[in-house]
Write a protein that holds these residues in place. Structure first.
Motif, PDB file in Angstrom:
ATOM      1  N   VAL A 435       4.378  -2.319  -6.139  1.00  0.00           N
ATOM      2  CA  VAL A 435       3.739  -1.088  -6.616  1.00  0.00           C
ATOM      3  C   VAL A 435       2.632  -1.532  -7.554  1.00  0.00           C
ATOM      4  O   VAL A 435       2.884  -2.204  -8.557  1.00  0.00           O
ATOM      5  CB  VAL A 435       4.720  -0.174  -7.372  1.00  0.00           C
ATOM      6  N   SER A 436       1.394  -1.204  -7.201  1.00  0.00           N
ATOM      7  CA  SER A 436       0.266  -1.696  -7.990  1.00  0.00           C
ATOM      8  C   SER A 436      -0.555  -0.542  -8.533  1.00  0.00           C
ATOM      9  O   SER A 436      -0.339   0.632  -8.190  1.00  0.00           O
ATOM     10  CB  SER A 436      -0.630  -2.597  -7.134  1.00  0.00           C
ATOM     11  N   GLN A 437      -1.511  -0.898  -9.364  1.00  0.00           N
ATOM     12  CA  GLN A 437      -2.425   0.099  -9.929  1.00  0.00           C
ATOM     13  C   GLN A 437      -3.256   0.746  -8.826  1.00  0.00           C
ATOM     14  O   GLN A 437      -3.487   1.952  -8.825  1.00  0.00           O
ATOM     15  CB  GLN A 437      -3.341  -0.580 -10.949  1.00  0.00           C
ATOM     16  N   ASP A 438      -3.723  -0.082  -7.875  1.00  0.00           N
ATOM     17  CA  ASP A 438      -4.536   0.423  -6.759  1.00  0.00           C
ATOM     18  C   ASP A 438      -3.606   0.784  -5.608  1.00  0.00           C
ATOM     19  O   ASP A 438      -3.327  -0.022  -4.727  1.00  0.00           O
ATOM     20  CB  ASP A 438      -5.549  -0.629  -6.316  1.00  0.00           C
ATOM     21  N   VAL A 439      -3.131   2.030  -5.640  1.00  0.00           N
ATOM     22  CA  VAL A 439      -2.180   2.475  -4.616  1.00  0.00           C
ATOM     23  C   VAL A 439      -2.912   2.663  -3.286  1.00  0.00           C
ATOM     24  O   VAL A 439      -3.971   3.288  -3.225  1.00  0.00           O
ATOM     25  CB  VAL A 439      -1.513   3.800  -5.035  1.00  0.00           C
ATOM     26  N   VAL A 440      -2.342   2.106  -2.233  1.00  0.00           N
ATOM     27  CA  VAL A 440      -2.894   2.275  -0.889  1.00  0.00           C
ATOM     28  C   VAL A 440      -1.975   3.185  -0.106  1.00  0.00           C
ATOM     29  O   VAL A 440      -0.809   2.867   0.125  1.00  0.00           O
ATOM     30  CB  VAL A 440      -3.027   0.914  -0.170  1.00  0.00           C
ATOM     31  N   LEU A 441      -2.504   4.351   0.280  1.00  0.00           N
ATOM     32  CA  LEU A 441      -1.773   5.274   1.141  1.00  0.00           C
ATOM     33  C   LEU A 441      -2.591   5.499   2.399  1.00  0.00           C
ATOM     34  O   LEU A 441      -3.828   5.503   2.365  1.00  0.00           O
ATOM     35  CB  LEU A 441      -1.539   6.608   0.423  1.00  0.00           C
ATOM     36  N   PHE A 442      -1.911   5.682   3.516  1.00  0.00           N
ATOM     37  CA  PHE A 442      -2.590   5.824   4.792  1.00  0.00           C
ATOM     38  C   PHE A 442      -2.916   7.287   5.061  1.00  0.00           C
ATOM     39  O   PHE A 442      -2.264   8.194   4.528  1.00  0.00           O
ATOM     40  CB  PHE A 442      -1.721   5.251   5.919  1.00  0.00           C
ATOM     41  N   GLU A 443      -3.905   7.498   5.912  1.00  0.00           N
ATOM     42  CA  GLU A 443      -4.295   8.869   6.265  1.00  0.00           C
ATOM     43  C   GLU A 443      -3.260   9.414   7.251  1.00  0.00           C
ATOM     44  O   GLU A 443      -3.472   9.461   8.463  1.00  0.00           O
ATOM     45  CB  GLU A 443      -5.699   8.894   6.872  1.00  0.00           C
ATOM     46  N   ALA A 444      -2.125   9.780   6.698  1.00  0.00           N
ATOM     47  CA  ALA A 444      -0.991  10.276   7.480  1.00  0.00           C
ATOM     48  C   ALA A 444      -0.252  11.292   6.615  1.00  0.00           C
ATOM     49  O   ALA A 444      -0.726  11.694   5.555  1.00  0.00           O
ATOM     50  CB  ALA A 444      -0.087   9.116   7.882  1.00  0.00           C
ATOM     51  N   SER A 445       0.916  11.713   7.053  1.00  0.00           N
ATOM     52  CA  SER A 445       1.682  12.694   6.289  1.00  0.00           C
ATOM     53  C   SER A 445       2.403  12.014   5.122  1.00  0.00           C
ATOM     54  O   SER A 445       2.541  10.790   5.086  1.00  0.00           O
ATOM     55  CB  SER A 445       2.703  13.384   7.194  1.00  0.00           C
ATOM     56  N   ILE A 446       2.887  12.842   4.192  1.00  0.00           N
ATOM     57  CA  ILE A 446       3.646  12.308   3.062  1.00  0.00           C
ATOM     58  C   ILE A 446       4.896  11.583   3.564  1.00  0.00           C
ATOM     59  O   ILE A 446       5.224  10.480   3.110  1.00  0.00           O
ATOM     60  CB  ILE A 446       4.028  13.454   2.102  1.00  0.00           C
ATOM     61  N   GLY A 447       5.587  12.186   4.521  1.00  0.00           N
ATOM     62  CA  GLY A 447       6.786  11.571   5.062  1.00  0.00           C
ATOM     63  C   GLY A 447       6.509  10.220   5.704  1.00  0.00           C
ATOM     64  O   GLY A 447       7.258   9.257   5.517  1.00  0.00           O
ATOM     65  N   GLN A 448       5.420  10.131   6.468  1.00  0.00           N
ATOM     66  CA  GLN A 448       5.079   8.867   7.121  1.00  0.00           C
ATOM     67  C   GLN A 448       4.712   7.800   6.100  1.00  0.00           C
ATOM     68  O   GLN A 448       5.042   6.623   6.280  1.00  0.00           O
ATOM     69  CB  GLN A 448       3.926   9.098   8.104  1.00  0.00           C
TER      70      GLN A 448
END
Length: 597
Positions: A435-448
């Motif tokens: 878990v880092s300062q620069d969070v990487v989340l994908f262009e998908a749903s919250i669940g995914q």
């Protein structure tokens, strides 16, 4: 402006030596081998299509010598029907060959991009740190398509036009070998000119590919940094950067257009000499009775048809140069060394999380000093070790060695007594969460996003449990689509604290025994920090944790705090012990306390 141009010119210079051209050709067309049956059928259709063209010229002789004189009345219906039949056959074979070659080109593109993406994911972390994003995107979007599309186009043009030229030359020789000799004398000069132009086109096309990558980079940076540009009034600077690259791209395009356009008039000039010579000799033969009107008309019809395929064969040189330059760029990615994964051992027992750093030293390439120097410490199973120090003291470098994003110059890192270089990367990294300062989340749903990396078919109950542990369940339940809510590009629809807690939920679902927290709360406001800190405490329970933190309030409960300075551990102990020593850590703490006051 000069410094800007120098920086960009330096960036677009191709690295390394030029691959041998023959090797490039071999590699490009080796990718056609799996589809050789389809290619073979397409070539047969191309050959049939090419064979129909000289027949149209041959028809001219009986048409003029027998049809218009009335000596063969059957020609009134047979020749028009022959023309219709020929054009029908030519149309069907041309369509069939074009469709089959397009199928092959797209199959090649499919497998090539798959190979490129697989190699991209396998590159080492240091390769991505170089930041050549524009070039990487260009290889996928432009270069790969150019290489595969042009490869089949080259086959089509070379085979079709070569067969057409050979067939038409046969007609020319049959009608008058003397006139054909004149045509042969012109060809070598035309080929020589085409070779000179093709060399220049290859250099121009290479510069164009590099500058296209630079254009992609400049536009990508402007999109990502649009708020900074607006707030710091960077409009003029960014416009200047873009206009410079845009103008350079236009100049390269004009140079290529100039060279390409010059090829046709020069070729036509040579052709005009050939036609003048043919007319001179034909008139002489007609006056001596050795050449009929029909034969001359057929000869001129074949001669008129031969220049177009020759022109296309000549022009294909510029297309081939684009293909070769694109292939150089694509294969440069495909040939890059993957991330070293020499380990063969797997974790056979449940990982306890006992981590040891023994006399670890690290120096980046071309650096004049060590980033880390003789660092040794241990993390007992379930312990939390905090890394504290000024920026550049080596904290992140140390943490990046645990998942082997970086490899020690000397020394050793072990997990449960096993040296990291003996473990396969997949086995090692399956036991680590980040878990880092620069969070990487994908262009998908919250669940995914929460279930990412936890395997297929994660039940919704587990996702809700992770969200609840991350103090995010109430927020997600309040969304109209719940777990199916899309987070948007770069998760722009979520706040910083919400993004951090989603990353924590993702780490909770993975349930790895080792955890790295890299400045996980440094970019948050006080309220968000409190919420994230509660989620982190849940996540850290029972896990061996390395915490990198500037905010010392987040590490006060750590089992051990290591204070780093210039790559060395200068203090270590618990929070109260370090404060009592009144050393470097106490100084950091007092500065932050006074600042917060």
């Amino acid at each position: 402006m000069s410094s800007l141009s120098n920086a960009i010119e330096t960036k677009i210079k191709p690295a390394g030596h030029d691959p041998v051209k023959s090797d490039l050709w071999k590699r490009i067309y080796s990718r056609l081998l799996p589809y050789w049956k389809v290619v073979g059928l397409a070539l047969i259709l191309v050959s049939i299509s090419s064979a129909t063209q000289p027949v149209l010229a041959v028809i001219m002789k009986p048409l003029l010598d027998g049809g218009f004189t009335g000596t063969n009345p059957d020609y009134i219906w047979s020749i028009p029907l022959a023309v219709i039949g020929l054009m029908f056959v030519r149309g069907v074979t041309s369509y069939g060959s074009s469709y089959l070659f397009a199928w092959v080109a797209n199959k090649m593109l499919l497998t090539l991009r798959a190979d490129m993406f697989s190699r991209l994911l396998g590159l080492s972390d240091s390769e991505f740190k170089q930041g050549d994003t524009g070039r990487l995107l260009n290889r996928f979007t432009i270069d790969a398509g150019t290489m595969t599309g042009v490869a089949t186009e080259v086959i089509t043009v070379v085979v079709r036009e070569t067969l057409t030229v050979i067939a038409l030359l046969g007609v020319l020789l049959y009608m008058s070998w003397q006139l054909t000799v004149i045509v042969f004398l012109v060809m070598p000069a035309s080929v020589f000119v085409a070779k000179l132009v093709s060399r220049r086109l290859r250099r121009i096309n290479r510069d164009t590919v590099n500058m296209n990558a630079e254009l992609t980079r400049v536009v990508s940076e402007a999109i990502d940094a649009q708020r900074v540009i607006k707030l710091f009034d960077g409009y003029e600077r960014e416009n200047t950067r873009f206009m410079y690259v845009n103008a350079r791209l236009r100049r390269f395009a004009m140079r290529a257009a100039s060279a390409d356009a010059a090829l046709s008039p020069i070729t036509q000039l040579f052709v005009s000499f050939a036609v003048a010579g043919v007319i001179f000799v034909a008139l002489y033969q007609a006056n001596t009775g050795t050449l009929t009107i029909g034969s001359f008309a057929a000869f001129m019809a074949a001669l008129g048809q031969i220049f177009d395929p020759i022109k296309r064969l000549t022009n294909i040189t510029s297309t081939m140069q684009r293909m070769l330059v694109a292939a150089e760029s694509v294969f440069k990615l495909v040939d890059q060394d993957p991330e070293p994964d020499t380990g063969t051992r797997e974790f056979t027992q449940p990982v306890r999380g006992h981590i040891e750093f023994e006399a670890v030293r690290h120096r980046f390439p071309n650096s004049h000093r060590d980033t880390l120097s003789d660092v040794s410490f241990a993390v007992q199973p379930g312990q939390t070790i905090a890394l504290v120090g000024r920026s550049g003291s080596g904290k992140t470098t140390l943490a990046n060695m645990l998942p082997r994003f970086l490899i020690p110059t000397s020394g050793q890192v072990r997990v449960d007594g096993i040296p990291l270089d003996e473990l396969s990367l997949r086995s090692l990294r399956s036991q680590i969460s980040l878990v880092s300062q620069d969070v990487v989340l994908f262009e998908a749903s919250i669940g995914q996003n929460v279930a990412y990396g936890a395997g297929a078919d994660v039940p919704p109950e587990r996702i809700w449990e992770a969200l609840e542990a991350a103090n995010l369940r109430e927020f997600v339940e309040g969304l109209p689509q719940g777990l199916d809510t899309m987070v948007g590009e770069n998760a722009n629809t979520l706040s910083g604290g919400q993004r951090q807690r989603l990353a924590i939920a993702r780490a909770l679902i993975k349930n790895a025994p080792i955890l790295i927290l890299d400045e996980a709360t440094s970019a948050l406001d006080n309220e968000s920090e409190r919420q994230v800190q509660l989620s982190l405490e849940t996540l850290m329970k029972g896990r061996s944790t390395l915490v990198i933190a500037h905010r010392l309030s987040t590490v006060q409960n750590a089992d051990q705090i290591l204070v780093l300075d210039e790559g060395q551990i200068i203090e270590q102990g618990r929070h109260d012990e370090l404060l009592a020593r009144n050393g470097v850590y106490a100084g950091f703490y007092q500065m932050q306390f006074q600042f917060n006051e």
